[in-house]
Design a protein around this motif. Structure first.
Motif, PDB file in Angstrom:
ATOM      1  N   VAL A   1       1.794  -7.843  -6.373  1.00 56.93           N
ATOM      2  CA  VAL A   1       2.399  -6.634  -7.296  1.00 56.93           C
ATOM      3  C   VAL A   1       3.466  -7.315  -8.269  1.00 56.93           C
ATOM      4  O   VAL A   1       3.353  -8.840  -8.646  1.00 56.93           O
ATOM      5  CB  VAL A   1       3.593  -6.087  -6.133  1.00 56.93           C
ATOM      6  CG1 VAL A   1       2.541  -5.934  -5.236  1.00 56.93           C
ATOM      7  CG2 VAL A   1       4.343  -7.600  -5.250  1.00 56.93           C
TER       8      VAL A   1
ATOM      9  N   THR B   1       7.165  -8.077  -9.750  1.00 64.98           N
ATOM     10  CA  THR B   1       8.494  -7.964  -8.808  1.00 64.98           C
ATOM     11  C   THR B   1       9.543  -7.471  -9.931  1.00 64.98           C
ATOM     12  O   THR B   1      10.900  -7.369  -9.198  1.00 64.98           O
ATOM     13  CB  THR B   1       8.751  -9.341  -7.931  1.00 64.98           C
ATOM     14  OG1 THR B   1       8.673 -10.511  -8.697  1.00 64.98           O
ATOM     15  CG2 THR B   1       7.718  -9.625  -6.991  1.00 64.98           C
TER      16      THR B   1
ATOM     17  N   ASN C   1      -0.491  -2.040  -4.520  1.00 65.25           N
ATOM     18  CA  ASN C   1       1.200  -2.339  -4.423  1.00 65.25           C
ATOM     19  C   ASN C   1       1.392  -3.598  -3.184  1.00 65.25           C
ATOM     20  O   ASN C   1       1.855  -2.907  -2.601  1.00 65.25           O
ATOM     21  CB  ASN C   1       1.991  -1.113  -4.014  1.00 65.25           C
ATOM     22  CG  ASN C   1       1.591  -0.197  -4.991  1.00 65.25           C
ATOM     23  OD1 ASN C   1       2.118  -0.401  -6.717  1.00 65.25           O
ATOM     24  ND2 ASN C   1       1.980   1.368  -4.579  1.00 65.25           N
ATOM     25  N   GLY C   2       0.106  -4.232  -3.026  1.00 62.14           N
ATOM     26  CA  GLY C   2       0.355  -5.329  -2.155  1.00 62.14           C
ATOM     27  C   GLY C   2      -0.641  -4.939  -0.879  1.00 62.14           C
ATOM     28  O   GLY C   2      -1.310  -5.818   0.081  1.00 62.14           O
TER      29      GLY C   2
ATOM     30  N   GLY D   1       9.549  -9.740  -2.009  1.00 58.38           N
ATOM     31  CA  GLY D   1       8.137 -10.327  -3.205  1.00 58.38           C
ATOM     32  C   GLY D   1       7.233 -11.394  -2.925  1.00 58.38           C
ATOM     33  O   GLY D   1       6.875 -12.286  -4.190  1.00 58.38           O
ATOM     34  N   LYS D   2       7.822 -11.614  -2.049  1.00 58.01           N
ATOM     35  CA  LYS D   2       6.671 -13.179  -1.398  1.00 58.01           C
ATOM     36  C   LYS D   2       5.761 -13.213  -0.223  1.00 58.01           C
ATOM     37  O   LYS D   2       5.592 -12.088   0.362  1.00 58.01           O
ATOM     38  CB  LYS D   2       8.123 -14.072  -0.735  1.00 58.01           C
ATOM     39  CG  LYS D   2       9.087 -14.633  -1.477  1.00 58.01           C
ATOM     40  CD  LYS D   2       8.907 -15.343  -2.772  1.00 58.01           C
ATOM     41  CE  LYS D   2      10.212 -15.754  -3.665  1.00 58.01           C
ATOM     42  NZ  LYS D   2       9.781 -16.345  -4.917  1.00 58.01           N
TER      43      LYS D   2
ATOM     44  N   LEU E   1      10.261  -1.103 -10.405  1.00 57.41           N
ATOM     45  CA  LEU E   1       9.085  -1.507  -9.107  1.00 57.41           C
ATOM     46  C   LEU E   1       8.670   0.006  -9.215  1.00 57.41           C
ATOM     47  O   LEU E   1       7.158  -0.209  -8.020  1.00 57.41           O
ATOM     48  CB  LEU E   1      10.275  -2.247  -7.628  1.00 57.41           C
ATOM     49  CG  LEU E   1      10.004  -3.853  -7.821  1.00 57.41           C
ATOM     50  CD1 LEU E   1      10.438  -4.140  -6.531  1.00 57.41           C
ATOM     51  CD2 LEU E   1       9.017  -4.080  -8.020  1.00 57.41           C
TER      52      LEU E   1
ATOM     53  N   SER F   1       5.303 -16.641  -4.420  1.00 60.12           N
ATOM     54  CA  SER F   1       5.329 -14.864  -4.984  1.00 60.12           C
ATOM     55  C   SER F   1       4.363 -14.404  -4.440  1.00 60.12           C
ATOM     56  O   SER F   1       3.438 -14.986  -4.881  1.00 60.12           O
ATOM     57  CB  SER F   1       5.487 -15.040  -6.537  1.00 60.12           C
ATOM     58  OG  SER F   1       7.277 -15.869  -7.198  1.00 60.12           O
ATOM     59  N   ASP F   2       4.582 -12.803  -4.471  1.00 58.69           N
ATOM     60  CA  ASP F   2       3.330 -11.939  -4.077  1.00 58.69           C
ATOM     61  C   ASP F   2       2.564 -11.821  -5.514  1.00 58.69           C
ATOM     62  O   ASP F   2       3.170 -10.456  -6.104  1.00 58.69           O
ATOM     63  CB  ASP F   2       4.130 -11.290  -3.418  1.00 58.69           C
ATOM     64  CG  ASP F   2       2.883 -10.341  -2.578  1.00 58.69           C
ATOM     65  OD1 ASP F   2       1.508  -9.997  -3.360  1.00 58.69           O
ATOM     66  OD2 ASP F   2       2.840  -9.125  -2.247  1.00 58.69           O
TER      67      ASP F   2
END
Length: 420
Positions: free
Chosen positions: A150, A152, A244-245, A36-37, A156, A146-147
Motif C-alpha cells: 500500500v 502509506t 489495498n493490502g 502501514g506495517k 489513503l 513497512s507494508d
C-alpha cells in the motif's frame, strides 16, 4: 529495540502469508506507530520436539564471524534474528540500493504474544504449512517493516492501491568452468525450470510453468510481458496480487492453483476499480502495466548484478568452503587425478580469496531468492505526485497515469547452512 508488543496487541495482527521460514502478519489496529506495517515472525520445524526450535543459532558461528569479519555490528550480534536484520542492512542494502531494500526494525515480544498469534492464524494457514512448522516461541523479537503493498503517505482514500509481488528466481545461466560434465545441463536449462520438472515428478505441481526467468531479466519489453503473462497463468508461489493490502490473486502460504476461467474472471472483476478498460481487458492492461514498470524501474538489472557475484557456481564455492574450514574436501576425494586439476586453482587460493568466493556465493544466493513488490496507485487530475520515492508511468491503452514504487524482499543466507 525499545518498542515492545504485548499479548493484548496480538489480536490487531492478521495473517498475510508465509514462506518456508517466516509468517507475515499485517496490522489492522489504530495505533499510528503500526499503521502501514507488517510483521515477520520466525517459524521452526514441528517434526521434533521442543528442542528443534531452541537449537536455532542465537549468534554467529565462528565460521560466520570469519566470513563477515568486515561488518562489525553483524559479527557482534547476540541473536540470530538481529543478525539477519543487520545482514539485510549492512550487506544487501548497499548492493541492491537503499531505495529498494527495507531492512526493517526489531520489536520485542513476549512468549504470550507469540502464542496468541499462533492461535489466531492457524486456521488461515495452509494445512501442509501447519503440519511442517509453527511459530518459534523462543524468539524474543519480531521484524517490523513497512507494508509495501500500500501507499502509506498522502490521502489513503484517494485511489485504491494494487500491488504485484513476484519471485523472479535466478536470472542467468551459469557458465562456470567448475561445473562438471555430470551436471552440464545447468549450462542449458535454468534452475527454475529444472525445479519445475522435479516438482512435477514429485507431484507437488500439476502443470509445468511456462515462465522462464531469462525472459523477465532480458530487458526486452516483449519478453518481460511474456514472463508476467506466464506467471499469471501458473502463479504457484511466484506471483501474487493485492488490492489495498488484501490478497486478490495467488496463494497466501503456498502455491496457488493454475489460473482457470473462474479465477481469471474473478480477478478481472476485482480490477475494474483500478483499471479503466473494457470488459475482459482489465487483466491484460494490468500485466502490461507491470511489465512496463519492471522495465522502467531497472530493479532487475540491479538484482541480476548481485546474483552474478556467483561466478564459480556451488561446484566451485564448495571447494573454497572446505579450505576455509580446514577440512578435507570431500568432493575431491571422489575425483580422479585428471578431474582434480580443474579445482587446483581454488585449493591454492589464499584465505582471503577463499573467503571472497564464499561470501560472494552467499550474497548471490540471497539475491536469487529475493522477491520484489511493485505497488501502483492511479494519479488523479491535479495530483502533484507522491514524492521522491515514487516514479510514474502512463498506460497508453487506458489513458491513466500511475505512481509506482518498487521494493525488494530478501532473506538471510549468510552461511552454507542457510542455503538450500
Amino acid at each position: 529495540m525499545e518498542m515492545i508488543l504485548r499479548e493484548k496487541d496480538a489480536n490487531e495482527w492478521v495473517y498475510r502469508g508465509e514462506g518456508a521460514a517466516n509468517l507475515v502478519l499485517a496490522y489492522t489496529g489504530s495505533s499510528p506507530t503500526f499503521i502501514g506495517k507488517v510483521m515477520r515472525i520466525r517459524k521452526c520445524p514441528r517434526n521434533g520436539a521442543e528442542g528443534m526450535c531452541m537449537r536455532s543459532p542465537s549468534a554467529l558461528t565462528a565460521l560466520e564471524r570469519l566470513l563477515w569479519k568486515d561488518v562489525d555490528e553483524l559479527i557482534s550480534s547476540s541473536d540470530n534474528e538481529i543478525a539477519c536484520q543487520l545482514f539485510a542492512h549492512h550487506v544487501m542494502k548497499p548492493l541492491l540500493g537503499p531505495k529498494y531494500v527495507d531492512a526493517g526494525m526489531l520489536v520485542e515480544v513476549p512468549r504470550e504474544f507469540l502464542e496468541l498469534v499462533e492461535k489466531n492464524v492457524i486456521r488461515q494457514r495452509p494445512a501442509w504449512r501447519v503440519d511442517n512448522a509453527r511459530v518459534d516461541m523462543h524468539r524474543g523479537s519480531v521484524l517490523l517493516m513497512s507494508d509495501h503493498s500500500v501507499f502509506t503517505h498522502g490521502n489513503l482514500g484517494s485511489s485504491p492501491c494494487i500491488s504485484v509481488e513476484i519471485k523472479p528466481k535466478c536470472g542467468f545461466i551459469p557458465l562456470s568452468r567448475f561445473i562438471s560434465e555430470g551436471t552440464a545441463i545447468k549450462r542449458r536449462i535454468t534452475r527454475f525450470q529444472m525445479h519445475q520438472a522435479l516438482k512435477l515428478h514429485q507431484g507437488e505441481i500439476s502443470l509445468l510453468s511456462k515462465y522462464n526467468p531469462l525472459d523477465l531479466f532480458s530487458g526486452s519489453k516483449e519478453r518481460i510481458y511474456k514472463a508476467i503473462k506466464d506467471l499469471f497463468t501458473t502463479p504457484q508461489n511466484n506471483f501474487r496480487v493485492f488490492m489495498n493490502g488484501s490478497l486478490i490473486f495467488g496463494g497466501l502460504g503456498g502455491g496457488a492453483e493454475d489460473t482457470n476461467f473462474g479465477i481469471a474472471k474473478a480477478f478481472e472483476n476485482a480490477l475494474k476499480s483500478v483499471i479503466q478498460a473494457d470488459n475482459g481487458l482489465c487483466t491484460e492492461n494490468l500485466l502490461t502495466l507491470v511489465a512496463e514498470a519492471v522495465k522502467k524501474s531497472g530493479v532487475l538489472d540491479r538484482l541480476l548484478d548481485v546474483q552474478k557475484l556467483d561466478n564459480v557456481d556451488i561446484e566451485g564455492a564448495i571447494h573454497a568452503y572446505y579450505d576455509i574450514t580446514r577440512q578435507q574436501c570431500i568432493i575431491c576425494r571422489e575425483l580422479s587425478e585428471e578431474q582434480l586439476k580443474r579445482y587446483t586453482s581454488l585449493h591454492s587460493a589464499s584465505l582471503d580469496e577463499s573467503l571472497r568466493i564464499v561470501k560472494d556465493y552467499l550474497i548471490a544466493a540471497t539475491a536469487k531468492d529475493c522477491s520484489f513488490m511493485i505497488c501502483f496507485r492511479q494519479r488523479k487530475a491535479g495530483d502533484s505526485g507522491s514524492g521522491s520515492i515514487c516514479s510514474n508511468i502512463y498506460l497508453e491503452s487506458t489513458k491513466q497515469t500511475f505512481d509506482f514504487k518498487v521494493l525488494l524482499k530478501s532473506y538471510c543466507k549468510r552461511s552454507f547452512r542457510n542455503v538450500r
